[in-house]
Design a protein around this motif. Structure first.
Motif, PDB file in Angstrom:
ATOM      1  N   GLY A   1     -21.194 -15.976 -67.018  1.00 29.54           N
ATOM      2  CA  GLY A   1     -20.511 -16.124 -67.005  1.00 29.54           C
ATOM      3  C   GLY A   1     -20.092 -17.943 -67.612  1.00 29.54           C
ATOM      4  O   GLY A   1     -20.055 -18.109 -66.375  1.00 29.54           O
ATOM      5  N   TRP A   2     -19.874 -18.327 -68.525  1.00 30.51           N
ATOM      6  CA  TRP A   2     -19.305 -19.724 -68.546  1.00 30.51           C
ATOM      7  C   TRP A   2     -17.702 -20.017 -69.033  1.00 30.51           C
ATOM      8  O   TRP A   2     -17.234 -19.181 -70.155  1.00 30.51           O
ATOM      9  N   PHE A   3     -16.663 -20.334 -68.227  1.00 29.95           N
ATOM     10  CA  PHE A   3     -15.837 -20.568 -68.771  1.00 29.95           C
ATOM     11  C   PHE A   3     -14.478 -22.527 -69.020  1.00 29.95           C
ATOM     12  O   PHE A   3     -16.118 -22.816 -68.407  1.00 29.95           O
ATOM     13  N   ARG A   4     -13.995 -23.280 -69.665  1.00 31.01           N
ATOM     14  CA  ARG A   4     -13.374 -24.149 -68.932  1.00 31.01           C
ATOM     15  C   ARG A   4     -11.811 -23.856 -69.387  1.00 31.01           C
ATOM     16  O   ARG A   4     -11.427 -23.212 -69.575  1.00 31.01           O
ATOM     17  N   GLN A   5     -11.588 -25.046 -68.239  1.00 32.84           N
ATOM     18  CA  GLN A   5      -9.875 -25.343 -68.644  1.00 32.84           C
ATOM     19  C   GLN A   5     -10.242 -26.822 -68.928  1.00 32.84           C
ATOM     20  O   GLN A   5     -10.542 -27.816 -68.371  1.00 32.84           O
ATOM     21  N   ALA A   6      -9.190 -27.280 -69.623  1.00 36.86           N
ATOM     22  CA  ALA A   6      -9.304 -29.061 -70.406  1.00 36.86           C
ATOM     23  C   ALA A   6      -7.254 -28.631 -69.515  1.00 36.86           C
ATOM     24  O   ALA A   6      -7.149 -28.043 -69.059  1.00 36.86           O
ATOM     25  N   PRO A   7      -7.437 -30.227 -69.444  1.00 37.80           N
ATOM     26  CA  PRO A   7      -5.813 -30.419 -68.878  1.00 37.80           C
ATOM     27  C   PRO A   7      -4.722 -30.279 -69.882  1.00 37.80           C
ATOM     28  O   PRO A   7      -4.300 -30.202 -71.068  1.00 37.80           O
ATOM     29  N   GLY A   8      -3.619 -29.037 -68.625  1.00 39.04           N
ATOM     30  CA  GLY A   8      -2.511 -29.373 -69.733  1.00 39.04           C
ATOM     31  C   GLY A   8      -2.784 -27.907 -70.219  1.00 39.04           C
ATOM     32  O   GLY A   8      -1.519 -27.358 -70.636  1.00 39.04           O
ATOM     33  N   LYS A   9      -4.078 -26.955 -69.850  1.00 35.78           N
ATOM     34  CA  LYS A   9      -3.691 -25.478 -70.880  1.00 35.78           C
ATOM     35  C   LYS A   9      -5.275 -24.622 -70.155  1.00 35.78           C
ATOM     36  O   LYS A   9      -5.401 -25.381 -68.466  1.00 35.78           O
TER      37      LYS A   9
ATOM     38  N   PHE B   1     -12.265 -18.448 -71.672  1.00 37.64           N
ATOM     39  CA  PHE B   1     -13.957 -17.484 -71.419  1.00 37.64           C
ATOM     40  C   PHE B   1     -14.304 -18.083 -72.555  1.00 37.64           C
ATOM     41  O   PHE B   1     -13.504 -18.533 -74.225  1.00 37.64           O
ATOM     42  N   VAL B   2     -15.963 -18.741 -72.141  1.00 34.38           N
ATOM     43  CA  VAL B   2     -16.759 -19.577 -73.190  1.00 34.38           C
ATOM     44  C   VAL B   2     -17.180 -18.480 -73.849  1.00 34.38           C
ATOM     45  O   VAL B   2     -18.217 -18.107 -75.372  1.00 34.38           O
ATOM     46  N   ALA B   3     -18.232 -17.791 -72.344  1.00 31.45           N
ATOM     47  CA  ALA B   3     -19.589 -17.397 -73.041  1.00 31.45           C
ATOM     48  C   ALA B   3     -20.707 -16.312 -72.055  1.00 31.45           C
ATOM     49  O   ALA B   3     -19.891 -16.155 -70.436  1.00 31.45           O
ATOM     50  N   THR B   4     -20.600 -15.060 -71.922  1.00 33.00           N
ATOM     51  CA  THR B   4     -21.334 -13.915 -70.684  1.00 33.00           C
ATOM     52  C   THR B   4     -22.252 -13.325 -71.048  1.00 33.00           C
ATOM     53  O   THR B   4     -22.563 -13.575 -72.431  1.00 33.00           O
ATOM     54  N   ILE B   5     -23.266 -13.971 -70.188  1.00 31.15           N
ATOM     55  CA  ILE B   5     -24.754 -13.064 -71.030  1.00 31.15           C
ATOM     56  C   ILE B   5     -24.814 -11.273 -69.466  1.00 31.15           C
ATOM     57  O   ILE B   5     -24.726 -12.029 -68.139  1.00 31.15           O
ATOM     58  N   ASN B   6     -25.803 -11.124 -69.358  1.00 35.76           N
ATOM     59  CA  ASN B   6     -25.586  -9.637 -68.764  1.00 35.76           C
ATOM     60  C   ASN B   6     -26.527  -9.925 -67.629  1.00 35.76           C
ATOM     61  O   ASN B   6     -27.520 -11.109 -67.804  1.00 35.76           O
ATOM     62  N   SER B   7     -26.899  -9.818 -66.979  1.00 37.29           N
ATOM     63  CA  SER B   7     -28.392  -9.481 -65.576  1.00 37.29           C
ATOM     64  C   SER B   7     -29.224  -9.667 -66.187  1.00 37.29           C
ATOM     65  O   SER B   7     -30.622 -10.009 -66.488  1.00 37.29           O
TER      66      SER B   7
ATOM     67  N   VAL C   1     -15.613 -10.702 -70.739  1.00 34.37           N
ATOM     68  CA  VAL C   1     -14.968 -12.207 -71.251  1.00 34.37           C
ATOM     69  C   VAL C   1     -13.675 -12.152 -69.955  1.00 34.37           C
ATOM     70  O   VAL C   1     -13.332 -13.318 -69.604  1.00 34.37           O
ATOM     71  N   LEU C   2     -13.647 -11.581 -69.137  1.00 35.53           N
ATOM     72  CA  LEU C   2     -11.676 -12.145 -68.518  1.00 35.53           C
ATOM     73  C   LEU C   2     -12.334 -12.421 -66.535  1.00 35.53           C
ATOM     74  O   LEU C   2     -12.969 -12.041 -66.144  1.00 35.53           O
ATOM     75  N   PRO C   3     -11.571 -13.812 -66.919  1.00 39.08           N
ATOM     76  CA  PRO C   3     -12.377 -13.628 -65.838  1.00 39.08           C
ATOM     77  C   PRO C   3     -11.971 -13.922 -63.980  1.00 39.08           C
ATOM     78  O   PRO C   3     -12.097 -13.746 -63.417  1.00 39.08           O
ATOM     79  N   ASN C   4     -10.986 -12.217 -64.672  1.00 41.44           N
ATOM     80  CA  ASN C   4     -10.409 -11.730 -63.077  1.00 41.44           C
ATOM     81  C   ASN C   4     -11.987 -10.353 -63.174  1.00 41.44           C
ATOM     82  O   ASN C   4     -11.555 -10.100 -61.548  1.00 41.44           O
ATOM     83  N   ALA C   5     -13.089 -10.637 -63.844  1.00 44.14           N
ATOM     84  CA  ALA C   5     -14.204  -9.564 -62.924  1.00 44.14           C
ATOM     85  C   ALA C   5     -14.782 -10.479 -62.304  1.00 44.14           C
ATOM     86  O   ALA C   5     -15.963  -9.950 -62.031  1.00 44.14           O
TER      87      ALA C   5
END
Length: 124
Positions: free
Chosen positions: A35-43, A47-53, A106-110
């Motif tokens: 998966g791809w995730f992103r974090q902007a300053p102060g935010k 989740f951005v995108a995910t793909i299976n194996s 889609v969840l980062p804790n996964a």
């Protein structure tokens, strides 16, 4: 264990394109969902995108649908994020992640493994 290294970030004007790469190493790199995730300053991280194996199943955040495409090359153990039509609000540090499972999530804790992040800056 999976190690992840992102590359391809940088500066681009609004409307431009960038392609992020995430090289995965480790014995099971080609059998895990990514998966791809992103974090902007102060935010918060988002989740951005995910793909299976296998690469057949993908999902995207509403904010990037139609502009970003996630793909993978399992022979190269690499996942890509093609970003087109970039907007200033896409500015963030982008993180690649891998999970100990084949199903896209889609969840980062996964996710169990994370890269160091790559900065994407979009100017207006």
């Amino acid at each position: 264990q999976v190690q992840l290294v992102e590359s391809g970030g940088g500066w681009v004007q609004a409307g431009g394109s960038l392609r992020l790469s995430c090289a995965a190493s480790g014995r099971t790199a080609s059998s895990v969902a990514m998966g791809w995730f992103r974090q902007a300053p102060g935010k918060e991280q988002e989740f951005v995108a995910t793909i299976n194996s296998s690469g057949r199943d993908t999902d995207y955040a509403d904010s990037v649908k139609g502009r970003f495409t996630i793909s993978r090359d399992n022979e190269q153990s690499t996942v890509y994020l093609q970003m087109n039509g970039l907007k200033p609000e896409d500015t963030a540090v982008y993180y690649c992640a891998a999970r100990s499972g084949s199903t896209a999530r889609v969840l980062p804790n996964a996710y169990d493994y994370w890269g160091q992040g790559t900065q994407v800056t979009v100017s207006s």
